[in-house]
Design a protein around this motif. Structure first.
Motif, mmCIF file in Angstrom:
data_model
loop_
_atom_site.group_PDB
_atom_site.id
_atom_site.type_symbol
_atom_site.label_atom_id
_atom_site.label_comp_id
_atom_site.label_asym_id
_atom_site.label_seq_id
_atom_site.Cartn_x
_atom_site.Cartn_y
_atom_site.Cartn_z
ATOM 1 N N ASP A 231 -50.639 -61.211 -21.365
ATOM 2 C CA ASP A 231 -50.979 -62.640 -21.258
ATOM 3 C C ASP A 231 -52.228 -62.806 -20.405
ATOM 4 O O ASP A 231 -52.154 -62.704 -19.180
ATOM 5 N N PRO A 232 -53.397 -63.052 -21.031
ATOM 6 C CA PRO A 232 -53.637 -63.153 -22.475
ATOM 7 C C PRO A 232 -53.684 -61.775 -23.127
ATOM 8 O O PRO A 232 -53.794 -60.762 -22.422
ATOM 9 N N PRO A 233 -53.619 -61.717 -24.474
ATOM 10 C CA PRO A 233 -53.717 -60.423 -25.165
ATOM 11 C C PRO A 233 -54.964 -59.670 -24.724
ATOM 12 O O PRO A 233 -56.029 -60.246 -24.512
ATOM 13 N N LEU A 234 -54.808 -58.369 -24.585
ATOM 14 C CA LEU A 234 -55.773 -57.548 -23.862
ATOM 15 C C LEU A 234 -56.828 -56.932 -24.779
ATOM 16 O O LEU A 234 -56.502 -56.236 -25.754
ATOM 17 N N THR A 235 -58.082 -57.182 -24.439
ATOM 18 C CA THR A 235 -59.163 -56.394 -25.025
ATOM 19 C C THR A 235 -59.039 -54.988 -24.454
ATOM 20 O O THR A 235 -58.817 -54.812 -23.250
ATOM 21 N N THR A 236 -59.172 -53.973 -25.321
ATOM 22 C CA THR A 236 -58.886 -52.614 -24.865
ATOM 23 C C THR A 236 -59.625 -51.599 -25.706
ATOM 24 O O THR A 236 -60.140 -51.913 -26.782
ATOM 25 N N VAL A 237 -59.670 -50.384 -25.210
ATOM 26 C CA VAL A 237 -60.226 -49.260 -25.963
ATOM 27 C C VAL A 237 -59.071 -48.542 -26.650
ATOM 28 O O VAL A 237 -58.172 -48.024 -25.979
ATOM 29 N N ARG A 238 -59.097 -48.537 -27.953
ATOM 30 C CA ARG A 238 -58.003 -47.900 -28.705
ATOM 31 C C ARG A 238 -58.249 -46.402 -28.816
ATOM 32 O O ARG A 238 -59.309 -45.951 -29.211
ATOM 33 N N GLN A 239 -57.231 -45.626 -28.428
ATOM 34 C CA GLN A 239 -57.238 -44.206 -28.757
ATOM 35 C C GLN A 239 -56.057 -43.943 -29.693
ATOM 36 O O GLN A 239 -55.012 -44.602 -29.577
ATOM 37 N N PRO A 240 -56.201 -43.022 -30.654
ATOM 38 C CA PRO A 240 -55.137 -42.811 -31.653
ATOM 39 C C PRO A 240 -53.994 -41.988 -31.054
ATOM 40 O O PRO A 240 -53.923 -40.775 -31.228
ATOM 41 N N ILE A 241 -53.097 -42.651 -30.351
ATOM 42 C CA ILE A 241 -52.107 -41.953 -29.527
ATOM 43 C C ILE A 241 -51.211 -41.031 -30.353
ATOM 44 O O ILE A 241 -51.037 -39.850 -30.029
ATOM 45 N N GLN A 242 -50.630 -41.551 -31.439
ATOM 46 C CA GLN A 242 -49.749 -40.712 -32.248
ATOM 47 C C GLN A 242 -50.526 -39.566 -32.901
ATOM 48 O O GLN A 242 -50.036 -38.439 -32.986
ATOM 49 N N GLU A 243 -51.767 -39.844 -33.313
ATOM 50 C CA GLU A 243 -52.578 -38.798 -33.947
ATOM 51 C C GLU A 243 -52.950 -37.703 -32.945
ATOM 52 O O GLU A 243 -53.122 -36.539 -33.323
ATOM 53 N N ILE A 244 -53.076 -38.061 -31.672
ATOM 54 C CA ILE A 244 -53.294 -37.039 -30.646
ATOM 55 C C ILE A 244 -52.139 -36.039 -30.668
ATOM 56 O O ILE A 244 -52.338 -34.820 -30.638
ATOM 57 N N GLY A 245 -50.904 -36.567 -30.719
ATOM 58 C CA GLY A 245 -49.735 -35.687 -30.771
ATOM 59 C C GLY A 245 -49.712 -34.833 -32.028
ATOM 60 O O GLY A 245 -49.445 -33.622 -31.968
ATOM 61 N N ARG A 246 -50.014 -35.448 -33.160
ATOM 62 C CA ARG A 246 -50.006 -34.692 -34.423
ATOM 63 C C ARG A 246 -51.075 -33.603 -34.400
ATOM 64 O O ARG A 246 -50.846 -32.473 -34.849
ATOM 65 N N SER A 247 -52.257 -33.937 -33.899
ATOM 66 C CA SER A 247 -53.355 -32.965 -33.847
ATOM 67 C C SER A 247 -53.016 -31.816 -32.894
ATOM 68 O O SER A 247 -53.333 -30.654 -33.165
ATOM 69 N N LEU A 248 -52.384 -32.151 -31.794
ATOM 70 C CA LEU A 248 -51.960 -31.135 -30.828
ATOM 71 C C LEU A 248 -51.024 -30.129 -31.511
ATOM 72 O O LEU A 248 -51.188 -28.905 -31.369
ATOM 73 N N ALA A 249 -50.060 -30.646 -32.263
ATOM 74 C CA ALA A 249 -49.109 -29.770 -32.950
ATOM 75 C C ALA A 249 -49.790 -28.955 -34.043
ATOM 76 O O ALA A 249 -49.527 -27.753 -34.198
ATOM 77 N N ARG A 250 -50.677 -29.587 -34.816
ATOM 78 C CA ARG A 250 -51.367 -28.863 -35.885
ATOM 79 C C ARG A 250 -52.202 -27.713 -35.327
ATOM 80 O O ARG A 250 -52.212 -26.605 -35.878
ATOM 81 N N GLN A 251 -52.908 -27.969 -34.235
ATOM 82 C CA GLN A 251 -53.737 -26.924 -33.634
ATOM 83 C C GLN A 251 -52.881 -25.770 -33.128
ATOM 84 O O GLN A 251 -53.233 -24.597 -33.282
ATOM 85 N N LEU A 252 -51.754 -26.097 -32.515
ATOM 86 C CA LEU A 252 -50.885 -25.043 -31.992
ATOM 87 C C LEU A 252 -50.301 -24.211 -33.133
ATOM 88 O O LEU A 252 -50.222 -22.984 -33.040
ATOM 89 N N LEU A 253 -49.888 -24.874 -34.222
ATOM 90 C CA LEU A 253 -49.320 -24.145 -35.358
ATOM 91 C C LEU A 253 -50.345 -23.183 -35.957
ATOM 92 O O LEU A 253 -50.012 -22.055 -36.338
ATOM 93 N N LYS A 254 -51.594 -23.610 -36.040
ATOM 94 C CA LYS A 254 -52.656 -22.725 -36.546
ATOM 95 C C LYS A 254 -52.842 -21.538 -35.613
ATOM 96 O O LYS A 254 -52.940 -20.387 -36.052
ATOM 97 N N LEU A 255 -52.874 -21.815 -34.327
ATOM 98 C CA LEU A 255 -53.090 -20.751 -33.346
ATOM 99 C C LEU A 255 -51.945 -19.741 -33.393
ATOM 100 O O LEU A 255 -52.170 -18.527 -33.347
ATOM 101 N N ALA A 256 -50.715 -20.242 -33.503
ATOM 102 C CA ALA A 256 -49.548 -19.360 -33.550
ATOM 103 C C ALA A 256 -49.537 -18.508 -34.809
ATOM 104 O O ALA A 256 -48.956 -17.411 -34.824
ATOM 105 N N ALA A 257 -50.171 -19.011 -35.874
ATOM 106 C CA ALA A 257 -50.253 -18.258 -37.132
ATOM 107 C C ALA A 257 -51.440 -17.297 -37.146
ATOM 108 O O ALA A 257 -51.703 -16.648 -38.161
#
Length: 331
Positions: free
Chosen positions: A285-311
């Motif tokens: 209140d009021p709705p916030l102007t903000t810098v959007r970061q792709p939070i869920q995609e950060i998690g997905r990318s983290l997992a994808r990178q780790l899976l590649k590295l482990a392989a």
């Protein structure tokens, strides 16, 4: 008395093939002819055979489990900060799609770090994702020396060469502060994040790049309460400020609360911008102007990178995700 658990031998007898053939099929070997694979899988289904994971791991040298180590106390992870849930959700979705098990480990102390080292060295997981790292934490390098695949969320401080996933924190902060000046603001303060976290450092650097006057800085810890206290301090020292960039939405929301309490109108008297664009921003209140970061995609990318590295595959590092300024009523 319970039903006897089906064994490899029972599946082999049912399918009319050797035990070795069944073992190769259930362990994913490509060396078995398609028609034999089909026969074995029909017997697996008919008998309800479930592979013994411990035995399978001895054959494949894999556990199909991935650890996400969060260097924060439980009170912080399970607080009202949606960032942690968003990243963990993204990691979970990616690992589930890959047929992997997520092991969530909270490690906020030296003692718990030692526990993580023992657990990973014991072969319980195929790799480790490190999340919310503070300072020059020795854990990433120790895990790497053990030969364990490691990917970090955020650039590791110090001289580490470990792969990492991050958002363009510095550029996002710089764009936010430049926007405030473009809107005619003349004295822009910042509520910076922790100085021992790369997100806090980079967002502060973005502010310092864009600010056109002597910097006005207060520090918080990404929580709502710290934002409220930092805003109070800023107003006492700089009553003429007319804008503030906070390094997280929760700190920005805390700043809004303080501004309301002292009778400052937002955005008429003081404009406010946050960082994250989580649910806090839209319902502030009021709705916030903000810098959007792709939070869920950060998690997905983290997992994808780790899976590649482990392989055993090469990974892109740094793996950077974009940020974007989202304009709402607060600025």
């Amino acid at each position: 008395m319970g039903r006897e658990r089906p064994t490899l031998e029972m599946v082999a007898s049912h399918a009319g093939v050797s035990r070795a053939t069944v073992s190769r099929v259930v362990n994913g070997s490509e060396s078995v002819a398609p028609h034999l694979r089909e026969v074995v899988m029909r017997s697996v289904d008919a008998l309800g055979y479930v592979p013994n994971q411990a035995a399978r791991s001895l054959v494949t040298q894999r556990t199909d489990a991935i650890a996400l180590v969060v260097s924060e106390p439980q009170s912080r992870i399970f607080s009202d900060d949606p960032y942690f849930a968003g990243v963990i959700h993204g990691v979970s979705l990616e690992l589930e799609a890959a047929g992997k098990q997520l092991v969530l480990i909270m490690s906020a102390s030296g003692e718990s770090h030692a526990r993580v080292e023992r657990y990973a060295a014991g072969g319980h997981v195929d790799g480790v994702m490190l999340f919310s790292i503070h300072g020059e934490d020795p854990l990433p390098a120790k895990l790497e020396r053990m030969g364990i695949p490691v990917v970090c969320n955020g650039r590791p401080l110090g001289s580490s060469t470990l792969p990492y996933v991050d958002a363009t924190n510095e550029l996002g902060a710089e764009n936010a502060v430049r926007y405030l000046f473009e809107q005619g603001r003349t004295k822009v303060a910042t509520i910076a994040g922790p100085a021992d976290m790369v997100a806090g450092i980079d967002r502060l650097n973005g502010y310092l790049t864009a600010v056109t006057h002597e910097p006005v800085i207060a520090y918080g810890d990404f929580t709502r309460r710290s934002g409220a206290l930092a805003m109070q301090s800023l107003l006492e020292l700089h009553p003429d400020l007319d804008a503030v960039f906070a390094a997280s939405d929760l700190m920005a929301d805390g700043a809004l609360r303080t501004l309301r309490q002292v009778g400052r109108r937002v955005p008429e008297d003081v404009a406010v911008i946050g960082f994250d664009d989580n649910t806090v921003a839209a319902f502030a209140d009021p709705p916030l102007t903000t810098v959007r970061q792709p939070i869920q995609e950060i998690g997905r990318s983290l997992a994808r990178q780790l899976l590649k590295l482990a392989a055993g595959e090469q990974v892109e590092s740094p793996y950077m995700l974009p940020t974007e300024l989202i304009v709402r009523e607060s600025a």
